[in-house]
Motif scaffolding. Structure first.
Motif, PDB file in Angstrom:
ATOM      1  N   ALA A  97       0.824  -1.221   0.000  1.00  0.00           N
ATOM      2  CA  ALA A  97       0.000   0.000   0.000  1.00  0.00           C
ATOM      3  C   ALA A  97       0.853   1.263   0.000  1.00  0.00           C
ATOM      4  CB  ALA A  97      -0.912  -0.014   1.220  1.00  0.00           C
ATOM      5  N   VAL A  98       2.175   1.121   0.008  1.00  0.00           N
ATOM      6  CA  VAL A  98       3.021   2.308   0.166  1.00  0.00           C
ATOM      7  C   VAL A  98       3.953   2.580  -1.019  1.00  0.00           C
ATOM      8  CG1 VAL A  98       3.023   2.256   2.685  1.00  0.00           C
ATOM      9  CG2 VAL A  98       4.750   0.960   1.440  1.00  0.00           C
ATOM     10  N   ASP A  99       3.916   1.754  -2.035  1.00  0.00           N
ATOM     11  CA  ASP A  99       4.868   1.918  -3.142  1.00  0.00           C
ATOM     12  C   ASP A  99       4.198   2.423  -4.407  1.00  0.00           C
ATOM     13  OD1 ASP A  99       7.413   1.122  -1.934  1.00  0.00           O
ATOM     14  OD2 ASP A  99       6.429  -0.796  -1.640  1.00  0.00           O
ATOM     15  N   GLY A 100       3.360   3.440  -4.246  1.00  0.00           N
ATOM     16  CA  GLY A 100       2.656   4.013  -5.390  1.00  0.00           C
ATOM     17  C   GLY A 100       1.179   4.116  -5.090  1.00  0.00           C
ATOM     18  N   PRO A 101       0.397   4.691  -6.022  1.00  0.00           N
ATOM     19  CA  PRO A 101      -1.032   4.890  -5.770  1.00  0.00           C
ATOM     20  C   PRO A 101      -1.816   3.574  -5.730  1.00  0.00           C
ATOM     21  CG  PRO A 101      -0.405   5.630  -7.988  1.00  0.00           C
ATOM     22  CD  PRO A 101       0.859   5.259  -7.297  1.00  0.00           C
ATOM     23  N   GLY A 102      -2.709   3.454  -4.737  1.00  0.00           N
ATOM     24  CA  GLY A 102      -3.551   2.263  -4.624  1.00  0.00           C
ATOM     25  C   GLY A 102      -2.761   1.054  -4.163  1.00  0.00           C
ATOM     26  N   MET A 103      -3.271  -0.134  -4.502  1.00  0.00           N
ATOM     27  CA  MET A 103      -2.579  -1.378  -4.144  1.00  0.00           C
ATOM     28  C   MET A 103      -1.545  -1.695  -5.225  1.00  0.00           C
ATOM     29  SD  MET A 103      -3.664  -2.279  -1.276  1.00  0.00           S
ATOM     30  CE  MET A 103      -3.055  -3.952  -1.108  1.00  0.00           C
ATOM     31  N   ARG A 104      -0.360  -2.035  -4.786  1.00  0.00           N
ATOM     32  CA  ARG A 104       0.734  -2.250  -5.744  1.00  0.00           C
ATOM     33  C   ARG A 104       1.222  -3.693  -5.725  1.00  0.00           C
ATOM     34  NH1 ARG A 104       0.101   1.994  -8.766  1.00  0.00           N
ATOM     35  NH2 ARG A 104       2.042   1.370  -9.805  1.00  0.00           N
ATOM     36  N   PHE A 105       1.513  -4.185  -6.893  1.00  0.00           N
ATOM     37  CA  PHE A 105       2.240  -5.439  -7.061  1.00  0.00           C
ATOM     38  C   PHE A 105       3.691  -5.023  -7.279  1.00  0.00           C
ATOM     39  CE2 PHE A 105       3.911  -9.161  -9.034  1.00  0.00           C
ATOM     40  CZ  PHE A 105       3.146 -10.212  -8.580  1.00  0.00           C
ATOM     41  N   VAL A 106       4.558  -5.321  -6.325  1.00  0.00           N
ATOM     42  CA  VAL A 106       5.907  -4.741  -6.347  1.00  0.00           C
ATOM     43  C   VAL A 106       6.956  -5.805  -6.677  1.00  0.00           C
ATOM     44  CG1 VAL A 106       7.605  -3.360  -5.091  1.00  0.00           C
ATOM     45  CG2 VAL A 106       5.177  -3.107  -4.562  1.00  0.00           C
ATOM     46  N   PHE A 107       7.766  -5.487  -7.684  1.00  0.00           N
ATOM     47  CA  PHE A 107       8.952  -6.289  -7.970  1.00  0.00           C
ATOM     48  C   PHE A 107      10.143  -5.593  -7.321  1.00  0.00           C
ATOM     49  CE2 PHE A 107       6.466  -7.400 -11.876  1.00  0.00           C
ATOM     50  CZ  PHE A 107       6.335  -8.762 -11.608  1.00  0.00           C
TER      51      PHE A 107
ATOM     52  N   LYS B 165       1.699  -3.560 -22.238  1.00  0.00           N
ATOM     53  CA  LYS B 165       1.059  -4.004 -23.485  1.00  0.00           C
ATOM     54  C   LYS B 165       0.000  -5.065 -23.208  1.00  0.00           C
ATOM     55  CE  LYS B 165       2.562  -5.617 -27.991  1.00  0.00           C
ATOM     56  NZ  LYS B 165       3.641  -6.308 -28.649  1.00  0.00           N
ATOM     57  N   ARG B 166       0.303  -5.991 -22.328  1.00  0.00           N
ATOM     58  CA  ARG B 166      -0.601  -7.119 -22.073  1.00  0.00           C
ATOM     59  C   ARG B 166      -1.788  -6.741 -21.192  1.00  0.00           C
ATOM     60  NH1 ARG B 166       0.446 -12.880 -20.733  1.00  0.00           N
ATOM     61  NH2 ARG B 166      -1.666 -13.728 -20.611  1.00  0.00           N
ATOM     62  N   PHE B 167      -1.551  -5.947 -20.140  1.00  0.00           N
ATOM     63  CA  PHE B 167      -2.597  -5.688 -19.144  1.00  0.00           C
ATOM     64  C   PHE B 167      -3.029  -4.226 -19.065  1.00  0.00           C
ATOM     65  CE2 PHE B 167       0.191  -9.083 -17.251  1.00  0.00           C
ATOM     66  CZ  PHE B 167      -0.654 -10.158 -17.516  1.00  0.00           C
ATOM     67  N   GLY B 168      -2.247  -3.323 -19.621  1.00  0.00           N
ATOM     68  CA  GLY B 168      -2.589  -1.893 -19.567  1.00  0.00           C
ATOM     69  C   GLY B 168      -2.570  -1.317 -18.166  1.00  0.00           C
ATOM     70  N   LEU B 169      -1.715  -1.857 -17.310  1.00  0.00           N
ATOM     71  CA  LEU B 169      -1.697  -1.419 -15.905  1.00  0.00           C
ATOM     72  C   LEU B 169      -0.890  -0.135 -15.701  1.00  0.00           C
ATOM     73  CD1 LEU B 169      -1.100  -4.872 -14.189  1.00  0.00           C
ATOM     74  CD2 LEU B 169      -3.243  -3.585 -14.320  1.00  0.00           C
ATOM     75  N   HIS B 170      -1.223   0.564 -14.615  1.00  0.00           N
ATOM     76  CA  HIS B 170      -0.414   1.697 -14.158  1.00  0.00           C
ATOM     77  C   HIS B 170       0.928   1.139 -13.671  1.00  0.00           C
ATOM     78  CE1 HIS B 170       1.056   4.640 -11.179  1.00  0.00           C
ATOM     79  NE2 HIS B 170       0.335   5.555 -11.817  1.00  0.00           N
ATOM     80  N   ILE B 171       2.022   1.740 -14.132  1.00  0.00           N
ATOM     81  CA  ILE B 171       3.347   1.234 -13.755  1.00  0.00           C
ATOM     82  C   ILE B 171       4.169   2.366 -13.139  1.00  0.00           C
ATOM     83  CG2 ILE B 171       5.466   0.133 -14.548  1.00  0.00           C
ATOM     84  CD1 ILE B 171       3.929  -1.218 -16.733  1.00  0.00           C
TER      85      ILE B 171
END
Ligand code: SF4
Length: 263
Positions: A30-40, A111-117
């Motif tokens: 919840a802290v590495d960008g807007p909203g919920m993040r999937f973090v690598f 390209k595949r998911f159009g997600l915010h990055i």
């Protein structure tokens, strides 16, 4: 012949363009960008910040060897949720250590998911990539660790100027930015140090047209100390206290007085 750290890094990037080194994944941050993040959390960092809470990410080859497809597959099950409620963040370590791999992975996910990055970086290695590299990133979270070059070097073991050059490049590119600043007692918390940083970020916004979404002022903490111990490394800030909530708010107010949104 002396090979500079920059040249050594470039050799690394080109040698490993088809795969990368991943430290870990967090699927609900919840802290590495807007909203919920999937973090690598990518492996590798050339900095040696005294307060680093992830020193276990420093060595590139300590990470797990992965391909672009591997990371796209990791995101797949979360993509529908992330599309509406957050996105993907590349952090580390320093993700630009593996610029070519991270750029390819961000492109594939976009390209595949159009997600915010989002990209969480200290920007030191930005000179290795062309402007187009940033096209797939919607937000750059730029960590500027100090505004005084000598103090920056003492704190990180690297020079400040590449990071400032990067901030100015992002302004030119019109990229949305969050500026991150870690408040470290005795190191970066003096009112004139915080004001110097706030003035610089105001200059980026007011004179260079930078799109500064917000300031993230992060109080120093001791959560990483056990990792230093496990790695057998000397942690110089062991006896340093965390800033009090009042001190943290006072620093935030310095940014707020320059009309920034601060968290
Ligand atoms: S840049 Fe980040 S990962 Fe690298 S040493 Fe500093 S705090 Fe640690």
């Amino acid at each position: 012949m002396t090979v500079s750290i920059h040249e050594t890094h470039l050799q690394e990037v080109h040698a490993h363009a088809t795969h990368g080194y991943l430290h870990s994944i967090e699927s609900g941050a919840a802290v590495d960008g807007p909203g919920m993040r999937f973090v690598f959390f990518m492996a590798g960092c050339l900095f040696r910040c005294l307060y680093c809470h992830n020193p276990d990410t420093w060595k590139l080859h300590n990470g797990q060897k992965v391909t672009v497809k591997d990371l796209v597959r990791e995101v797949h099950g979360y993509a529908g949720f992330l599309k509406n409620s957050g996105g993907v963040t590349f952090s580390g370590g320093e993700p630009m250590m593996q610029a070519e791999f991270v750029g390819k992975t961000a492109h594939a996910i976009k390209k595949r998911f159009g997600l915010h990055i989002a990209l969480d970086t200290q920007g030191y290695l930005h000179g290795n990539v062309p402007d187009e590299w940033f096209d797939d990133f919607d937000l750059i979270m730029l960590d500027i660790k100090h505004i005084n070059p000598d103090r920056y070097k003492a704190l990180t073991a690297q020079p400040l100027q590449p990071t400032l050059d990067f901030a100015e490049r992002l302004a030119r590119l019109g990229k949305t930015m969050r500026v991150r600043y870690v408040l470290v007692p005795g190191w970066s918390d003096a009112p004139d140090e915080v004001a110097g940083m706030a003035d610089y970020v105001a200059h980026l916004r007011d004179d260079l047209g930078a799109d500064i979404e917000m300031i993230e002022l992060l109080p120093f903490h001791q959560l990483g100390v056990s990792k230093w111990d496990q790695l057998g490394m000397t942690y110089q800030l062991r006896d340093l206290r965390a800033p009090t909530p009042a001190e943290t708010e006072a620093a935030r107010d310095i940014f707020r007085s320059r009309a920034f949104t601060v968290t």
